[in-house]
Motif scaffolding. Structure first.
Motif, PDB file in Angstrom:
ATOM      1  N   TYR A   1       5.325  -2.198 -16.961  1.00 25.19           N
ATOM      2  CA  TYR A   1       4.691  -2.262 -15.647  1.00 25.19           C
ATOM      3  C   TYR A   1       5.657  -2.908 -14.657  1.00 25.19           C
ATOM      4  O   TYR A   1       6.171  -4.011 -14.894  1.00 25.19           O
ATOM      5  N   HIS A   2       5.912  -2.225 -13.540  1.00 27.07           N
ATOM      6  CA  HIS A   2       6.838  -2.734 -12.522  1.00 27.07           C
ATOM      7  C   HIS A   2       6.116  -3.289 -11.300  1.00 27.07           C
ATOM      8  O   HIS A   2       6.777  -3.749 -10.361  1.00 27.07           O
ATOM      9  N   GLY A   3       4.800  -3.223 -11.294  1.00 28.09           N
ATOM     10  CA  GLY A   3       4.049  -3.794 -10.188  1.00 28.09           C
ATOM     11  C   GLY A   3       3.821  -2.806  -9.058  1.00 28.09           C
ATOM     12  O   GLY A   3       4.109  -1.618  -9.145  1.00 28.09           O
ATOM     13  N   VAL A   4       3.296  -3.338  -7.970  1.00 26.02           N
ATOM     14  CA  VAL A   4       2.979  -2.517  -6.798  1.00 26.02           C
ATOM     15  C   VAL A   4       4.273  -2.081  -6.126  1.00 26.02           C
ATOM     16  O   VAL A   4       5.153  -2.902  -5.848  1.00 26.02           O
ATOM     17  N   CYS A   5       4.377  -0.779  -5.849  1.00 26.65           N
ATOM     18  CA  CYS A   5       5.585  -0.270  -5.194  1.00 26.65           C
ATOM     19  C   CYS A   5       5.342   0.083  -3.737  1.00 26.65           C
ATOM     20  O   CYS A   5       6.298   0.239  -2.970  1.00 26.65           O
ATOM     21  N   TYR A   6       4.047   0.244  -3.357  1.00 24.02           N
ATOM     22  CA  TYR A   6       3.759   0.627  -1.988  1.00 24.02           C
ATOM     23  C   TYR A   6       2.322   0.275  -1.647  1.00 24.02           C
ATOM     24  O   TYR A   6       1.412   0.465  -2.465  1.00 24.02           O
ATOM     25  N   ASN A   7       2.129  -0.247  -0.446  1.00 22.34           N
ATOM     26  CA  ASN A   7       0.802  -0.464   0.132  1.00 22.34           C
ATOM     27  C   ASN A   7       0.677   0.394   1.379  1.00 22.34           C
ATOM     28  O   ASN A   7       1.626   0.505   2.173  1.00 22.34           O
ATOM     29  N   SER A   8      -0.499   1.007   1.567  1.00 18.54           N
ATOM     30  CA  SER A   8      -0.672   1.836   2.753  1.00 18.54           C
ATOM     31  C   SER A   8      -0.489   1.001   4.011  1.00 18.54           C
ATOM     32  O   SER A   8      -0.813  -0.192   4.042  1.00 18.54           O
ATOM     33  N   THR A   9       0.022   1.624   5.048  1.00 19.73           N
ATOM     34  CA  THR A   9       0.390   0.884   6.257  1.00 19.73           C
ATOM     35  C   THR A   9      -0.807   0.328   7.008  1.00 19.73           C
ATOM     36  O   THR A   9      -0.688  -0.630   7.773  1.00 19.73           O
ATOM     37  N   ASP A  10      -1.985   0.934   6.805  1.00 18.90           N
ATOM     38  CA  ASP A  10      -3.176   0.510   7.541  1.00 18.90           C
ATOM     39  C   ASP A  10      -4.333   0.136   6.621  1.00 18.90           C
ATOM     40  O   ASP A  10      -5.474   0.037   7.074  1.00 18.90           O
ATOM     41  N   GLY A  11      -4.047  -0.038   5.327  1.00 16.30           N
ATOM     42  CA  GLY A  11      -5.102  -0.375   4.379  1.00 16.30           C
ATOM     43  C   GLY A  11      -5.947   0.802   3.941  1.00 16.30           C
ATOM     44  O   GLY A  11      -6.926   0.635   3.209  1.00 16.30           O
ATOM     45  N   SER A  12      -5.580   2.014   4.368  1.00 22.48           N
ATOM     46  CA  SER A  12      -6.351   3.201   3.998  1.00 22.48           C
ATOM     47  C   SER A  12      -6.085   3.579   2.542  1.00 22.48           C
ATOM     48  O   SER A  12      -5.167   3.071   1.894  1.00 22.48           O
ATOM     49  N   ILE A  13      -6.885   4.503   2.029  1.00 24.31           N
ATOM     50  CA  ILE A  13      -6.789   4.920   0.631  1.00 24.31           C
ATOM     51  C   ILE A  13      -5.632   5.898   0.460  1.00 24.31           C
ATOM     52  O   ILE A  13      -5.479   6.846   1.237  1.00 24.31           O
ATOM     53  N   LEU A  14      -4.841   5.652  -0.577  1.00 23.79           N
ATOM     54  CA  LEU A  14      -3.686   6.482  -0.897  1.00 23.79           C
ATOM     55  C   LEU A  14      -4.055   7.507  -1.961  1.00 23.79           C
ATOM     56  O   LEU A  14      -4.526   7.143  -3.043  1.00 23.79           O
ATOM     57  N   TYR A  15      -3.809   8.781  -1.665  1.00 23.89           N
ATOM     58  CA  TYR A  15      -3.976   9.831  -2.663  1.00 23.89           C
ATOM     59  C   TYR A  15      -2.631  10.104  -3.349  1.00 23.89           C
ATOM     60  O   TYR A  15      -1.702   9.309  -3.257  1.00 23.89           O
ATOM     61  N   ALA A  16      -2.516  11.219  -4.027  1.00 25.81           N
ATOM     62  CA  ALA A  16      -1.387  11.463  -4.938  1.00 25.81           C
ATOM     63  C   ALA A  16      -0.038  11.485  -4.218  1.00 25.81           C
ATOM     64  O   ALA A  16       0.128  12.197  -3.221  1.00 25.81           O
ATOM     65  N   PRO A  17       0.954  10.749  -4.744  1.00 25.41           N
ATOM     66  CA  PRO A  17       2.293  10.692  -4.161  1.00 25.41           C
ATOM     67  C   PRO A  17       3.289  11.568  -4.938  1.00 25.41           C
ATOM     68  O   PRO A  17       2.945  12.204  -5.930  1.00 25.41           O
ATOM     69  N   ASP A  18       4.521  11.554  -4.488  1.00 27.56           N
ATOM     70  CA  ASP A  18       5.653  12.088  -5.253  1.00 27.56           C
ATOM     71  C   ASP A  18       6.871  11.248  -4.903  1.00 27.56           C
ATOM     72  O   ASP A  18       6.912  10.596  -3.850  1.00 27.56           O
ATOM     73  N   VAL A  19       7.858  11.260  -5.806  1.00 27.93           N
ATOM     74  CA  VAL A  19       9.101  10.521  -5.591  1.00 27.93           C
ATOM     75  C   VAL A  19      10.266  11.402  -6.029  1.00 27.93           C
ATOM     76  O   VAL A  19      10.220  12.031  -7.096  1.00 27.93           O
ATOM     77  N   VAL A  20      11.309  11.483  -5.192  1.00 27.24           N
ATOM     78  CA  VAL A  20      12.530  12.190  -5.561  1.00 27.24           C
ATOM     79  C   VAL A  20      13.730  11.318  -5.213  1.00 27.24           C
ATOM     80  O   VAL A  20      13.623  10.368  -4.428  1.00 27.24           O
TER      81      VAL A  20
END
Length: 483
Positions: A67-86
């Motif tokens: 576990y590496h911990g939290v990598c991102y918090n939404s900028t306005d506290g809104s709910i985050l749906y599915a991401p991608d990383v490249v």
């Protein structure tokens, strides 16, 4: 002291709920690891949450997750749906779906585990999936019940407007979500979860399919989006050809005896992708637990990938004839995941690894409507089990697969809370298979041990059959082990 099985299916700890996992193999500080980026089911009463976390494993051991911990918090506290990383160059780009996927931000980091910072708004939409091609050009894919794709500019945020295409995969039938644009396909409908990959020089687009036709071979007799499927093309924004289904999260599929089949686990929405990890391809997906879809868990299975002499791609469980691939179907949903030789039967195995919950007082998967289910847990400690609750008579709970080694154990011990008098049969290989042990429990009992009446060695599926004359809820099942 017995050890608990770890890194099975789900492969993250039971307390962690990361669906929609996009697997990526990155090399960082001289080490190759597979990183999983997904949503984070923390709100308990609705999908996802306002932060995202990162887990990774070494490429030579997908049962050992960090576990590496939290990598991102939404900028306005809104709910985050599915991401991608490249990765492009020495920078990692996280595409974060803020405001429930209605605003896609891209943030950057020099570390694949994040934190990802300096977010800027992109031109992309729901469920973004990104492909960095071999020539450095970057393509984006997105959409919900209508599919879009385009090439990105060098800023990794804006699209080249002249390249945008729609419906390279046709979409769900007209209804609550889909536009009436003549691009529907009820047999192979794009639903969501765009995830591009490049394999054998072909462009492969993995997505969540919604079936609007019955598929009795999978036990599906209703509209269903429990599948991860794929299509492929010779060009990144080209017309995509029929591929097939890779994963289905409805558990073990069993025959009914009349030419139809039944699923044995409550299917739910599915989202994920494939990754080549140390020479083996895997499908990363998720399963449902609880009584809703708000505590989903990360799952993984090995898959086969091949291309025939005509350039057709096959992914999943592949059938070959004279050395050529001729068909593919979804890989089996298992308890073992990356423990490809089976779960060590002499370790402590949580009921939460079950992929078969079937029968019960009302019949069907999870014992019928409002039947048995895996109860979500959230306490963050190592030796945590996850129970199956609301068990009724004639329910079977199955695990595929266990490894017994070369010497048969002598006994089986199960932590079962008996809410009524009951009998538990332990069956091997099939939910109607040979009984290798049986024990009776009185109401109020918590643990039972019974001798094996038949030896078992090697790799086998194991089923617990719960029997009682009571019509009430009869038991809760926490964990078991063989000795």
């Amino acid at each position: 002291m017995k050890e608990y099985i770890k890194g099975a299916n789900p492969y993250m700890p039971f307390w962690e709920h990361v669906p929609d996992g996009e697997p990526r193999v990155f090399e960082y500080n001289g080490e190759k690891r597979v990183y999983v980026y997904g949503s984070h089911d923390t709100l308990k009463t609705e999908y996802c949450g306002p932060d995202q976390v990162v887990w990774s494993a070494p490429v030579d051991d997908l049962t050992n997750w960090t576990y590496h911990g939290v990598c991102y918090n939404s900028t306005d506290g809104s709910i985050l749906y599915a991401p991608d990383v490249v990765q492009k160059g020495d920078t990692f780009y996280l595409y974060a779906a803020e405001e429930k996927g209605s605003r896609i931000m891209v943030a950057t980091s020099k570390n694949p585990a994040g934190p990802f910072t300096n977010p800027i708004k992109t031109d992309l939409g729901f469920d973004p999936g990104i492909l960095v091609d071999d020539d450095g050009r970057v393509y984006a894919y997105w959409g919900f019940c209508k599919q879009y794709c385009a090439e990105l500019n060098d800023d990794m945020a804006t699209i080249k407007k002249e390249t945008q295409r729609e419906n390279v995969i046709k979409h769900s039938v007209v209804g609550t979500w889909s536009p009436d644009d003549g691009m529907q396909d009820e047999n192979d409908a794009f639903f969501e979860a765009s995830s591009p990959r490049k394999i054998f020089g072909k462009y492969v687009l993995i997505y969540s399919k919604r079936y609007y036709t019955h598929h009795p071979e999978y036990g599906v007799y209703e509209d269903c989006n429990g599948f991860l499927s794929f299509k492929y093309s010779d060009t990144p924004l080209g017309d995509y050809k029929m591929g097939g289904d890779i994963s289905f999260n409805g558990g073990e599929v069993i025959p009914n005896g009349d030419g139809t089949n039944s699923m044995t686990y409550r299917w739910g929405n599915n989202h994920g992708s494939i990754a080549n990890v140390n020479g083996q391809w895997y499908i990363f997906y998720h399963k449902q637990i609880g009584t809703n879809e708000f505590a989903r868990q990360a799952m993984v299975e090995p898959v086969d990938i091949a291309m025939d002499k005509n350039g057709r791609i096959f992914i999943g469980k592949i059938t070959y004839k004279d050395g050529e691939p001729i068909a593919s179907e979804p890989v089996e949903m298992t308890s073992q995941g990356a423990h490809v030789n089976g779960l060590d039967a002499r370790k402590i195995i949580s009921a939460g690894y079950a992929i078969h919950i079937f029968g019960g007082a009302k019949g069907g998967y999870n014992g019928g409507l409002h039947g048995a289910y895996i109860k979500p847990v959230y306490d963050q400690f190592d030796n945590l089990s996850e129970p199956i609750v609301d068990i009724t008579g004639n329910l079977t709970v199955g695990f595929r697969y266990l490894q017994f080694g070369n010497n048969s154990p002598q006994t089986v011990t199960a932590d079962i809370t008996a809410l009524e008098d009951l009998t538990v049969n332990v069956r091997v290989d099939d939910y109607k298979g040979k009984v290798i042990s049986s024990f009776a429990m009185k109401k109020g009992g918590k643990t039972a041990t019974a001798k094996l009446t038949s030896g078992v060695v090697g790799k086998h599926a194991i089923y617990f059959e719960f029997l009682s004359s009571s019509k009430n809820i009869i038991a809760e099942f926490d964990k078991f082990t063989f000795d």
